[in-house]
Each structure stands twice: as C-alpha cells, then as structure tokens.
Write a protein that holds these residues in place. Sequence first.
Motif, PDB file in Angstrom:
ATOM      1  N   ARG A 161      -0.188   4.679  -1.270  1.00  0.00           N
ATOM      2  CA  ARG A 161      -0.162   4.410  -3.045  1.00  0.00           C
ATOM      3  C   ARG A 161      -1.071   5.094  -3.475  1.00  0.00           C
ATOM      4  NH1 ARG A 161       1.242   0.489  -6.123  1.00  0.00           N
ATOM      5  NH2 ARG A 161       2.111  -0.822  -4.572  1.00  0.00           N
ATOM      6  N   ASN A 162      -2.308   5.325  -2.713  1.00  0.00           N
ATOM      7  CA  ASN A 162      -3.353   6.230  -3.681  1.00  0.00           C
ATOM      8  C   ASN A 162      -3.363   7.733  -3.304  1.00  0.00           C
ATOM      9  OD1 ASN A 162      -4.017   5.830  -0.923  1.00  0.00           O
ATOM     10  ND2 ASN A 162      -6.367   5.332  -1.284  1.00  0.00           N
ATOM     11  N   ASN A 170       0.799  -1.161   0.009  1.00  0.00           N
ATOM     12  CA  ASN A 170       0.125  -0.051   0.070  1.00  0.00           C
ATOM     13  C   ASN A 170       0.789   1.146  -0.055  1.00  0.00           C
ATOM     14  OD1 ASN A 170      -2.353  -1.452   0.056  1.00  0.00           O
ATOM     15  ND2 ASN A 170      -2.218  -1.644   2.152  1.00  0.00           N
ATOM     16  N   PRO A 178      -6.531  10.835  -1.077  1.00  0.00           N
ATOM     17  CA  PRO A 178      -7.530  11.150  -2.150  1.00  0.00           C
ATOM     18  C   PRO A 178      -8.771  11.899  -1.795  1.00  0.00           C
ATOM     19  CG  PRO A 178      -6.672   9.048  -1.738  1.00  0.00           C
ATOM     20  CD  PRO A 178      -6.398   9.628  -0.557  1.00  0.00           C
TER      21      PRO A 178
END
Length: 188
Positions: free
Chosen positions: A62-63, A45, A86
């Motif tokens: 990761r996002n 992640n 995000p």
Amino acid sequence: MKRSLVILVKRRLIWTVIVFVGVMCPLLAVSYYIPTADVAGDAANMLIYSSDSEGFSFSYPRNWVLRTERDYSSEAIIENVTFESPDKKAYGLMQVMKMSGTVPEYVLKYQKKMVPGYDSLSFRQEMKGDKQYFILGYSRGSGAARLDAEEYFFQNGEKVYRFSFFYPEAQQKQYAGLVHTMLESLTL
C-alpha cells in the motif's frame, strides 16, 4: 387527541434517537480504535494493480509508489509498470514485451549487454502448475550498496511478461518474502 398525538410522536422520536445512539456510538468507537490490519490481515497492506489492456494484475504494498507507462517509441515494450518502496531501497517492474524470439535468446543478448560487475548470475527454467517460466537472478555492487535482482519471465505467444524485483542484499530477509507474495498474486 392532538395533544396525545404530539406526545406519542415525541416519545417515538426520543426512543429512535436513543436506539440510534446506543447502536451507532459503540460501532463507531470500535471502528476508530481497532486498526484495519487486525480486521483485514495482510490484505489491508496490499493494493492491486490491474491492466485492462494487457490482462494482468498483481498486488503491491500500500505505501509503495507505482507508475505506469503505455506509450513507447520502442515496439518491443507494450506496457511498463514500476514500483518503489518508500525508502527507495527496493524497486521493481512489471513489463509486457513483444518478442520475436524465445526468453533464453533474449536473456543471452541481455547478458552480453550487461556492464561488468554483475555476479552470482543464474538462469533456470521452472514449472508452476501448467505454467512454464524462467528465472534470472544476479547480484551487483559491494558492501551496503550491493543489490540482489530476481527477474521472472512468462512467455505467452509473442508476448513476454517480465516481473523484476531489485533490493539491497543486506535486507534480503525483509524483501525476499515480499517478492514471492507479489509473484504469487500475479495473474496473466
């Protein structure tokens, strides 16, 4: 003789295909159905940002969105890396600055320039192994819009590495652990 050679080649080809399919199909099926997080754990992640020019690196989710800047009109900032969740509720930066003074002097000037509304201001020095660093913590706002901030300063000669993280106070449990995970991954 020719006929037996053709049959022998066909048999080997058929056995090669059977073995190939027998081995590859289960492996492909397993790789498709098992999530990477189960195989690689939390490391799956996280991504690693590494600065070749300034020699630091850190992990980030990761996002998350990461942006780097290296061209400044100000001579004080050498490199700036920002990161954002995000949902855009949590964000932070890793900054390399050139300073003529010390971190406490910089923070004192910084505090004087802060607009009203900051509270829970704390500034302390800590040691981790042989590294000395400073922590500036504060909060701002009220209600659901209240933000907590943690800023870490590592001084190395004229350069100061500043790692800052800002997140909603209501989601402190969610983000406080992440701050420390990212900070633990920081190498200078």
